[in-house]
Scaffold this active site. Structure first.
Site, short mmCIF file in Angstrom:
data_model
loop_
_atom_site.label_atom_id
_atom_site.label_comp_id
_atom_site.label_asym_id
_atom_site.label_seq_id
_atom_site.Cartn_x
_atom_site.Cartn_y
_atom_site.Cartn_z
N GLU A 313 0.82 -1.22 0.00
CA GLU A 313 0.00 0.00 0.00
C GLU A 313 0.85 1.27 0.00
O GLU A 313 0.61 2.22 0.73
CB GLU A 313 -0.95 -0.01 1.21
CG GLU A 313 -1.91 -1.19 1.17
CD GLU A 313 -2.86 -1.26 2.35
OE1 GLU A 313 -3.96 -1.79 2.19
OE2 GLU A 313 -2.47 -0.78 3.44
N ASP A 387 -8.41 -8.59 4.74
CA ASP A 387 -8.07 -7.40 5.54
C ASP A 387 -9.07 -7.19 6.66
O ASP A 387 -9.93 -6.32 6.57
CB ASP A 387 -8.02 -6.16 4.63
CG ASP A 387 -7.54 -4.92 5.36
OD1 ASP A 387 -6.97 -5.05 6.45
OD2 ASP A 387 -7.75 -3.81 4.84
N GLU A 415 -12.41 -1.53 12.40
CA GLU A 415 -12.36 -0.87 11.10
C GLU A 415 -13.52 -1.29 10.20
O GLU A 415 -14.12 -0.46 9.53
CB GLU A 415 -11.03 -1.18 10.42
CG GLU A 415 -10.89 -0.62 9.02
CD GLU A 415 -9.57 -0.99 8.37
OE1 GLU A 415 -9.40 -0.67 7.19
OE2 GLU A 415 -8.72 -1.61 9.04
#
Length: 722
Positions: A313, A387, A415
């Site tokens: 990323e 993820d 998240e």
């Protein structure tokens, strides 16, 4: 009359002050977490424990022993309503004896079986000597005694009997670490409870009391390491100025057994070292890292090592120089090896070009390197291959690298689980992964045994949890989110504990020991994860959250600069069905698992339905175990999930008598938010997938009151944690 009139302002002030004190006593911000030490209301139970406070023999004068004395004074004083009496002299008459063979002759003379306890384990047991009943906490180190002290206090907090105590406890995993994704400017990536608690500007000259309270909370559940900084690292933390700040924190944490780690930006030799390259095979680069590491250890002798996110990323890494992950990790491992440090090298790596199923890429990158990492490198692997989704099957790397130690990375911060306003007790999710069999060495080769090193005989083991801690007064935003910090620590120490007993412990220590409260609240907690999965990503759906901030539904997300950052890439809904085909006919990600799993999960009729759409593209009319078609089952899961939140809210309302007003109202309001957002998820996802399924809603279900276009147009602003 005149006297009364003149006195009235003073009387009024007195009454006002009394009211304020009374309100302050009753109000509870949640700051004390599970260490509140409230007076045990049951007088009989309280009196049974009072034998502990008559005479406590505590040997040694280390900072840790001072902490133990202070904790016992606070804990026993609060729980029993009387201050304990301490004695450093005659242990033969003491009711409670705490010591190591090195600092307590009485303990040394008992010849206890401490050899197997290591540096952190402890014994708690009854001992009868000359007609005197002693309770003993024994360990090889002061830190072990601190852990044992917290265990004893937990017994009292939960009103458990200590009449026939015979406890022998040592951690199954060596390094039990929190990963903070905190930035130096005090923002927190994927943080939903305020700003970072680390005030770098005031360090090193000011140690905030919250740092001490943080270390104490971690010690109470056996967490022994903390990574202070974000994996998306800033090289500034490795400069002399910041090393001084980190050293001050290390000094504060050390008596609590809490060791500090830092994230290392791979390009730091260029950014702060003035070099022209960060090539891991370049000798000048290698020497720079050795010198920098020596500089850190000079200030922090017990520094734990580095956590590294590389080639992921946008983060720099060995790929920049056409080097392998092993070559990058080993360079740093050589630098910390003389100091007995470790490198935690994250496996969250996937191609910038998305040439293959993202679920396969970390495995493809790392498994060929098995056995090529230095002995002090441990590969840090997320619980699943995508993820931190609400539910993922375990990462296939667990069980695929027998010659390399792997550590687990769980997420405590939510998240993809509603951020801070959704009640999500995550111990069942952690246990689901840890208890799954990899079949790496036949039946019984669980993920937990890979992580604790016992399956392959690795000398180092570790586990990480991405912290949910911030500057909010209650630390975690949602009061119930504290339970995930607590549960993570307890499972990191002993992954054989079950979610029910951890929930009961936490509830009794944090709210109330009343059976009626614990029974109802525990049920809410234990059902909460499955409830969220149902109204967000049922039946193996994944990564269908809104773009970037991941707050709210977004199954329509497409046409971004990376296919694997879109929702349609994962759900692949169309007229023919829904789901990502990862069988041999599809991406063959199932081929990365051992044969029993590959065979079972590859069979659409045998795979657990909770993973169905993760591994299979399934026709809308496929029959499910319930007798529903896939479409009907999918819709029912969404509706059941939303309805379950309404049930949670109503059940919480029944518990008002057991909870202080401040926390009761806070949780009640958050449950109302969660109920509203569960319906948002339900309506948006059902309407979106209905356009592909082209089938009516099952009979009896209310239709969404808004259009799909309405939900697609929603655009929340300034969502925290990005």
């Amino acid at each position: 009359m005149r006297i009364i009139t003149k006195s009235f302002p003073y009387i009024f002030a007195y009454l006002l002050l009394s009211f304020a004190i009374s309100f302050q006593t009753f109000a509870n911000s949640g700051y004390d977490l599970w260490l509140q030490y409230k007076l045990i209301e049951n007088e009989e139970v309280r009196n049974n424990y009072k034998v502990l406070i008559d005479d406590i023999n505590l040997s040694g004068d280390s900072p840790t022993m001072s902490i133990i004395r202070k904790e016992l004074s606070k804990g026993l004083g609060g729980l029993l309503g009387e201050s304990p009496t301490f004695s450093d002299s005659d242990a033969n008459e003491a009711s409670l004896i705490i010591g190591t063979p090195a600092n307590a002759p009485f303990i040394a003379g008992l010849n206890l079986a401490l050899e197997e306890m290591g540096e952190e384990g402890y014994l708690i047991q009854r001992h009868d000597a000359g007609g005197v009943q002693h309770l003993i906490i024994a360990a090889n180190t002061d830190i072990g005694l601190l852990y044992g002290t917290f265990h004893l206090l937990r017994i009292l907090q939960t009103n458990e009997s200590f009449e026939n105590l015979e406890i022998s406890s040592s951690p199954k995993i060596q390094r039990r670490i929190l990963n903070h994704w905190d930035n130096l400017d005090r923002t927190v990536e994927r943080g939903y409870s305020g700003f970072s608690i680390w005030n770098w500007h005031r360090l090193p000259n000011y140690i905030d009391q919250q740092y001490i309270d943080y270390a104490r909370a971690n010690a109470s559940i056996g967490i022994n390491g903390t990574v202070l900084t974000n994996v998306n690292a800033n090289a500034l933390v490795l400069t002399e100025e910041y090393i001084e700040k980190v050293a001050a924190m290390a000094d504060a944490f050390r008596p609590y057994g809490l060791k500090i780690y830092l994230t290392a930006r791979f390009s730091a030799p260029i950014e702060i070292g003035g070099l022209e390259t960060a090539d891991p095979l370049n000798e000048e680069v290698r020497e720079w890292w050795k010198a920098k590491t020596d500089e850190i250890y000079e200030k922090i002798p017990d520094f734990g090592g580095f956590l590294v996110k590389a080639d992921s990323e946008g983060q720099p890494g060995p790929h920049n120089y056409k080097r392998t992950q092993a070559e990058g990790a080993n360079m740093l491992a050589e630098a910390v090896a003389p100091h007995e440090g470790i490198i935690m090298w994250r496996a969250f790596v996937y191609s910038e070009e998305t040439p293959d199923d993202r679920a396969k890429q970390a495995y493809n990158e790392f498994v060929p390197l098995d056995g090529k990492f230095n002995d002090n490198v441990i590969v840090q692997v997320k619980n699943g291959a995508i993820d931190f989704q609400p539910r993922e099957p375990f990462h296939p790397m667990f069980g695929a690298m027998p010659n390399s130690p792997l550590m687990m990375e769980f997420q405590l911060t939510q998240e993809y689980l509603g951020h801070d306003t959704h009640l999500a007790y995550l111990s069942p999710m952690y246990k689901e992964v840890l208890d799954t069999d990899t079949y790496a060495q036949g039946e019984g080769s669980t993920v937990a045994k890979v992580v604790d090193g016992s399956l392959d005989g690795h000398p180092i083991s570790a586990i990480a949890g991405v912290a949910n801690i911030g500057s909010d007064r209650n630390w975690t935003g949602h009061h119930f989110a504290q339970s995930n910090w607590y549960a993570y620590g307890r499972l990191a120490w002993n992954h054989e504990l079950n979610s029910e007993e951890i929930a009961d412990e936490w509830l009794k220590m944090t709210f109330s020991t009343e059976d009626a409260f614990v029974e109802t609240a525990s049920e809410l907690m234990l059902q909460s994860h499955e409830t969220i999965v149902n109204y967000m990503t049922p039946l193996g759906l994944h990564h269908i959250m809104a773009w970037s901030h991941h707050y709210g539904p977004g199954p329509w997300i497409k046409d971004k600069h990376r296919d694997d950052w879109t929702s349609v890439y994962y759900h692949q809904a169309g007229e023919d069905g829904i789901g990502f085909d990862r069988t041999a006919e599809g991406s063959d990600a199932l081929g990365q698992y051992h044969t029993p799993i590959e065979d079972k999960w590859g069979d659409i009729d045998q795979i657990p339905e909770k993973y169905l759409l993760w591994f299979h593209h399934v026709n809308w009319d496929h029959p499910m175990e319930s007798g529903n078609t896939l479409w009907e089952e999918l819709v029912h899961r969404y509706y059941d999930g939303a309805e379950a939140v309404g049930h949670m809210r109503k059940e919480w309302d029944k518990l008002e008598a057991y909870v202080d007003e401040e926390r009761f109202d806070h949780i009640q309001q958050f449950l109302k938010i969660q109920e509203k957002e569960a319906k948002w998820w339900r309506n948006a996802c059902v309407l979106y997938f209905q356009q592909h399924a082209d089938r009516p809603l099952p009979e009896g279900l209310e239709k969404p009151d808004k259009s799909l276009e309405y939900y697609m147009s929603m655009d929340p602003k300034f969502v925290p944690g990005i």
